[in-house]
Design an enzyme around this catalytic site. Structure first.
Site, PDB file in Angstrom:
ATOM      1  N   GLY A  84      -6.357   0.984   9.830  1.00 12.12           N
ATOM      2  CA  GLY A  84      -6.725   0.148   8.702  1.00 12.12           C
ATOM      3  C   GLY A  84      -5.760   0.266   7.539  1.00 12.12           C
ATOM      4  NE  ARG A 100      -3.965  -1.082   2.161  1.00 14.56           N
ATOM      5  CZ  ARG A 100      -4.853  -1.332   3.101  1.00 14.56           C
ATOM      6  NH1 ARG A 100      -4.886  -0.609   4.177  1.00 14.56           N
ATOM      7  NH2 ARG A 100      -5.703  -2.311   2.943  1.00 14.56           N
ATOM      8  N   GLY A 134      -2.659  -0.418   7.625  1.00 15.90           N
ATOM      9  CA  GLY A 134      -1.748  -1.566   7.646  1.00 15.90           C
ATOM     10  C   GLY A 134      -0.416  -1.241   8.288  1.00 15.90           C
ATOM     11  CE  LYS A 135      -1.392   2.857  12.790  1.00 12.73           C
ATOM     12  NZ  LYS A 135      -2.549   3.404  12.050  1.00 12.73           N
ATOM     13  CB  SER A 136       0.290  -4.539  12.408  1.00 15.84           C
ATOM     14  OG  SER A 136      -0.951  -4.531  11.785  1.00 15.84           O
TER      15      SER A 136
END
Lengths: 325, 708
Positions: B65, B42, B67-69
């Protein structure tokens, strides 16, 4: 903290020694520092290098390079410890820092420690100072003698250097602080224990007392540390006054070590009742009585010259130091 | 229909900006391994990974949401392959950890959590870290700095250091936490060869600048648009609590699915949840005063959609990851836009549409101002307590309590600030406080500046309720995301309400009945305050559980009590007498009580008057049993020790032969409960067996306000 200072701590401090990983001993650091100077590198460079890169750059064996990599691997954990102490007002000063005790660097050369813990104002190190050492067991007469000399020293704007132990050390600290003087203490044991005392904390906060130590702030007393610590007092002070010495005690060995290495002039109370004091005077310590004053301190050269008839002074090969070596 | 935005649905973004092709190649390989062959990065994800791997301080500010993890999962995978140490993810909330733990396990990362819930397993987990068997460990700041972890840390190789919800380390953030204070100092010391990745969804420019300054040079900032497409925002002005209760009752079942109702206080959570339950809606409270175990069960039930609404304080906040929450209702105003954004961001992660309804009332500003005013300890308290500690060779909490007429909580708060700022340190076993070598100063300037900012931020929040512009754009712009455009689906954009802002009479009546009905128990004190030896002595015959009519000053009876107490008429209105009698009716019958007595006062007869009328209304007798010496007003006594001492010296039984076996003891306003405790004790000393306290209002804030 500079990157070089960080590197010195990462490589040398035992704050964070896990199983199977040993920090560099002072002698090993000495060797490494020489190599770094030779290769025109700085300690911080080692933090970003792989094992192979280290082997190549330092021309060292794999084992040593691996040790460095392992030590660097502990960086994060180590700085948890550092910040823990920092939050108590206990900081670290390394040989890469300008504020490092410069007299120690000049006098002890490569054998001065890679870092010190400290609490207080490092600017005190710039003051002219006289060390006071002596037994832990002091009689009323000893105390009177020491008090008189310390007061005279403080009156002449000299700081006091002491070892922070019971007896003569504590007396010099208390007398100096209560008469408006400044004190530099090289401790051999727990700085945290020392900092439990309200009076100590207040003096440190006011910049009147500077505590320094190579041992971890929560470490207990250790004879080896105490012996090592002696030479910091002699290197820091312009002169040291030994009040009372008992053979085989800490003061005794400190004076003897100084008579051998001649870090600074050492004075000793010429008291007929203290045979061990007289023995030290015989070996070269300068005899004094209650009329002694810092105003007529002997220079290092004058002190050394007292011995020149007996022995040929060895060439002191104090090289030009770089910041971190 | 707006497009589905899903967590693991890696949408095709622009081609990442690759500085180090070999890293990109490896990352792509692992991405495909972990997320499937078609996965791509992303916007910004790869850049953040590359920055982290090249030892830059990396700050990721991206919406929930985004997608930091993924960024730290992937970085971990790569670093572990390279032979680096464990990834430590510091994260403030338990719920968040559980979610991430599950996500990480799905990706075959060996991971565990270190927090208060795994107490027994902690040594095993720490050992596994020492043996280098774990890839990721999620840890709360409290646990990270606990002694068991700290003492083993020296044996642990840390490869990557992740600070989740990084805004918590900024004093300027909306949610600064003292527990993050230690972390902040470690970060300041952390050498540059340890990669640091900090992530947050909620940081405005001011917080970002502060974090960048804290992280030092070379901070790589990854920042993306914050707008959440699936949220439909509506704001409804409902000054009275009754109306808001009624509104929720009427409308909650019109919203499909389950969601969250946010309140400012624990008390409001309890009351509102109970109200909804009584009316057949499956709502449960969720806040910090409830046991951990209960909260975990609730989370589980909520996750499985067995609950219509969680009525929660900010305890349910950051990072809670349930992707089908279909509404967030604010019962009161959040303290600022950042909190608001974060809270509404809980909703609609995987839904096309979710509602964010902001109700706001007349009491909100008072509550918010209370938070702001009480955020920092006062200069006087702080200086005095510090000096007390500095002058001694170690002090205990008990020493401080004897030394100061200040509430224990207040003492503890001052201590936590002093410790956090490094002016005071603690030694354990036994616990002693010492002044550190640092010179103390009270940073009034900073505290004022922060309070001022908080007031401004509160105003920003209030302004949201007035604006006629796009609500989503307003919100996101307050977070300094300049890319925001009109959302075209909030009430202001659409020009029509999702849910009516008017109410039917029936629900208002139901709500009013309920709010009038809820009374509070007065829990009896069971121990005397600590004595000089630090011992606590049990009260031989404590009071029975008592009844309290209201929260002092709160809408309804609480407000009446306040008005009447200071009206100068020296008389509580009849309504309060009637209400009191109604509340006592069951008790009097059940326990067979024949007498009422009251707490005497030298200043006013208002309580005597009330007690006499109450007795008459209840049909029992009022006895004048107690008297009082001159003393200081109890409300000037700030901690248990002083309150109890003051009361004990003042009250006495004047006619011991009249003391009955059972009695109702009436006072107007209860605070520390020491007056009631002492009066009850003196009555029992004279032969009374059961004392039932009764008060018109509670002003203690104990369980009362429950501000979080």
């Amino acid at each position: 903290m500079s990157k070089d200072a960080q590197a010195i701590l990462i490589l040398c401090s035992n704050l964070c020694v896990g199983e199977g990983i040993k920090p560099l001993k002072p002698s090993e650091w000495k060797m490494l520092a020489r190599t770094l100077v030779e290769k025109e590198m700085v300690p911080g460079d080692l933090l970003d290098m792989s094992k192979d890169e280290i082997t190549k750059a330092l021309e060292c064996d794999d084992e040593f390079a691996e040790r460095i990599v392992d030590l660097v691997g502990r960086s994060a954990s180590l700085f948890f410890e550092v910040s823990k102490y920092e939050n108590m007002g206990i900081s670290l000063v390394t040989r890469a820092d300008k504020a490092y005790p410069v007299r120690l660097k000049n006098k002890l050369g490569e054998s001065c420690p890679p870092y010190f813990f400290y609490a207080g104002d490092l600017k005190l190190l710039k003051k002219r100072s006289v060390g006071f050492v002596g037994s832990r067991d002091m009689t009323a007469g000893d105390i009177d003698f020491e008090t008189k000399l310390v007061k005279e020293t403080v009156r002449r704007k000299y700081a006091i250097v002491s070892g922070g132990a019971r007896g003569a050390d504590m007396i010099s600290e208390e007398v100096a602080l209560s008469s408006g003087g400044r004190v530099i203490e090289y401790l051999a044991d727990s700085m945290i224990r020392k900092l439990r005392k309200s009076e100590v904390v207040k003096a440190v906060q006011k910049g009147k007392l500077l505590l320094l130590s190579v041992v971890n702030p929560d470490a207990g007393f250790n004879v080896g540390n105490a012996m090592n610590r002696n030479k910091y007092i002699y290197a820091q002070a312009e002169a040291v006054v030994a009040i009372k010495s008992i053979k085989q005690g800490g003061t005794w060995s400190g004076v003897k070590e100084n008579l051998k290495n001649k870090y600074c002039p050492v004075y000793c109370w010429n008291n007929a009742k203290y045979s061990d004091n007289l023995a030290l005077i015989k070996e070269g310590a300068i005899a004094i009585d209650g009329e002694w004053s810092v105003k007529d301190l002997m220079t290092d050269e004058e002190f050394r010259s007292r011995f020149e008839t007996k022995e040929k002074l060895e060439d002191n090969d104090v090289k030009q130091m770089t910041l971190f070596s | 229909m707006r497009p589905l935005v899903a967590f693991f649905d890696i949408i095709k973004g622009n081609m990442p900006e690759v500085k180090q092709p070999e890293i990109y190649e490896e990352c792509s390989r692992i991405l495909k391994e972990l997320y499937g062959r078609d996965a791509t990065f992303r916007d910004g994800q790869y850049e953040a990974i590359e920055a982290t791997l090249t030892n830059l301080r990396t700050l990721v500010v991206q919406r929930t949401g985004w997608g930091k993890s993924l960024v730290y999962f992937l970085t971990t995978k790569l670093m572990r392959e390279r032979g680096d140490g464990v990834t430590l993810v510091v994260s403030p909330l338990l719920v968040l950890m559980q979610n991430q733990l599950e996500a990480a396990r799905k990706l075959d990362l060996k991971c565990d959590v270190l927090n208060s819930t795994v107490k027994d397993r902690r040594p095993d987990i720490i050992n596994a870290m020492v043996r280098d068997e774990l890839d990721i460990v999620f840890v709360t700041p409290e646990t990270l700095f606990s002694s068991d972890v700290q003492s083993e840390l020296r044996n642990i190789r840390i490869g990557l250091f992740v600070v989740d919800e990084a805004h918590c380390i900024s004093d300027w953030g909306h949610d600064f936490r003292l527990e993050y204070g230690n972390l902040k100092k470690v970060i300041a010391e952390l050498p540059s060869n340890v990669p640091l990745l900090a992530t947050t969804a909620t940081a405005n420019n001011r917080v970002i600048r502060d974090l960048e300054r804290q992280f030092g040079n070379d901070v790589f900032l990854s920042r993306g648009p914050l707008t959440r497409e699936s949220l439909s925002i509506q704001v409804i002005n409902m000054p009275s609590k009754v109306e808001r209760y009624a509104w929720i009752l009427e409308n909650i079942n019109r919203i499909p699915g389950s969601g969250i109702i946010y309140c400012l206080t624990t008390k409001d959570c309890d009351n509102l949840a109970r109200f909804l339950q009584e009316n057949g809606i499956h709502a449960v409270p969720y806040h910090s005063k409830l046991p951990d175990e209960y909260c975990r069960e609730v989370e589980e039930d909520f996750k499985e959609n067995k609950i219509k609404a969680l009525v929660a304080t900010i305890k349910l906040g950051m990072g809670y990851d349930k992707d089908d929450i279909s509404f967030v209702i604010h019962f009161q105003l959040p303290s600022n836009i950042v909190s608001y954004y974060q809270q509404i961001g809980r909703a609609g992660r995987k839904l096309d549409n979710a509602y964010a309804i902001l109700l706001y009332g007349e009491e909100d500003e008072d509550i918010l101002n209370y938070f702001i005013d009480h955020a920092f300890p006062s200069r006087k308290e702080t200086e005095e307590i510090y000096q007390f500690i500095l002058d001694r060779d170690g002090v205990t909490i008990k020493d401080l309590q004897f030394g100061f007429n200040v509430k224990r909580q207040k003492i503890e708060k001052v201590l936590s600030f002093l410790i956090n700022d490094g002016f005071v340190r603690v030694e354990r076993n036994p616990i002693r406080y010492y002044a550190t070598a640092k010179r103390f100063y009270y940073d009034a300037e900073k505290y004022n500046a922060i309070s001022n900012i908080r007031r401004q931020e509160m105003q920003e929040m209030i302004n949201l309720t007035y604006t006629d512009k796009c609500l989503s754009k307003y919100t996101v712009r307050c977070l300094n995301d300049e890319t925001a455009k009109d959302c075209n689906h909030c009430v202001n954009c659409l020009g029509e309400e999702f849910f009516p802002s008017t109410l039917s009479g029936a629900s208002i009546d139901t709500a009013k009945d309920y709010l009038d009905r809820i009374t509070l128990e007065i829990e009896p004190r069971k121990q005397w305050p600590r004595n000089n030896f630090g011992d606590r002595v049990t009260i031989r015959q404590p009071n029975q559980v008592g009844i309290c009519l209201s929260q002092y000053g709160e809408e309804g009876y609480g407000e009446m009590v306040r008005q009447d107490k200071y009206s100068g008429v020296e008389r509580f209105r009849d309504e309060l007498v009637e209400k009191g009698a109604e509340e006592l009716k069951n008790l009097i019958i059940e326990k067979d009580i024949d007498y009422i007595t009251f707490v005497p006062s030298l200043r006013s007869d208002i309580v005597r008057d009330y007690a006499e009328r109450l007795a008459e209304e209840c049909g029992i007798e009022c006895l004048d049993l107690l008297d009082k010496h001159v003393n200081k007003p109890q409300k000037e006594m700030e901690n248990s020790y002083y309150q109890c001492k003051n009361a004990f010296e003042a009250f006495y039984v004047k006619d011991r032969y009249k003391v009955p076996r059972k009695v109702i003891l009436v006072d107007d306003v209860v605070d520390s409960r020491w007056t009631l405790t002492v009066c009850g004790f003196k009555l029992t000393e004279c032969g009374c067996e059961e004392v039932y306290p009764f008060a018109l209002a509670d002003s203690s804030g104990r369980g009362g306000d429950g501000y979080e």
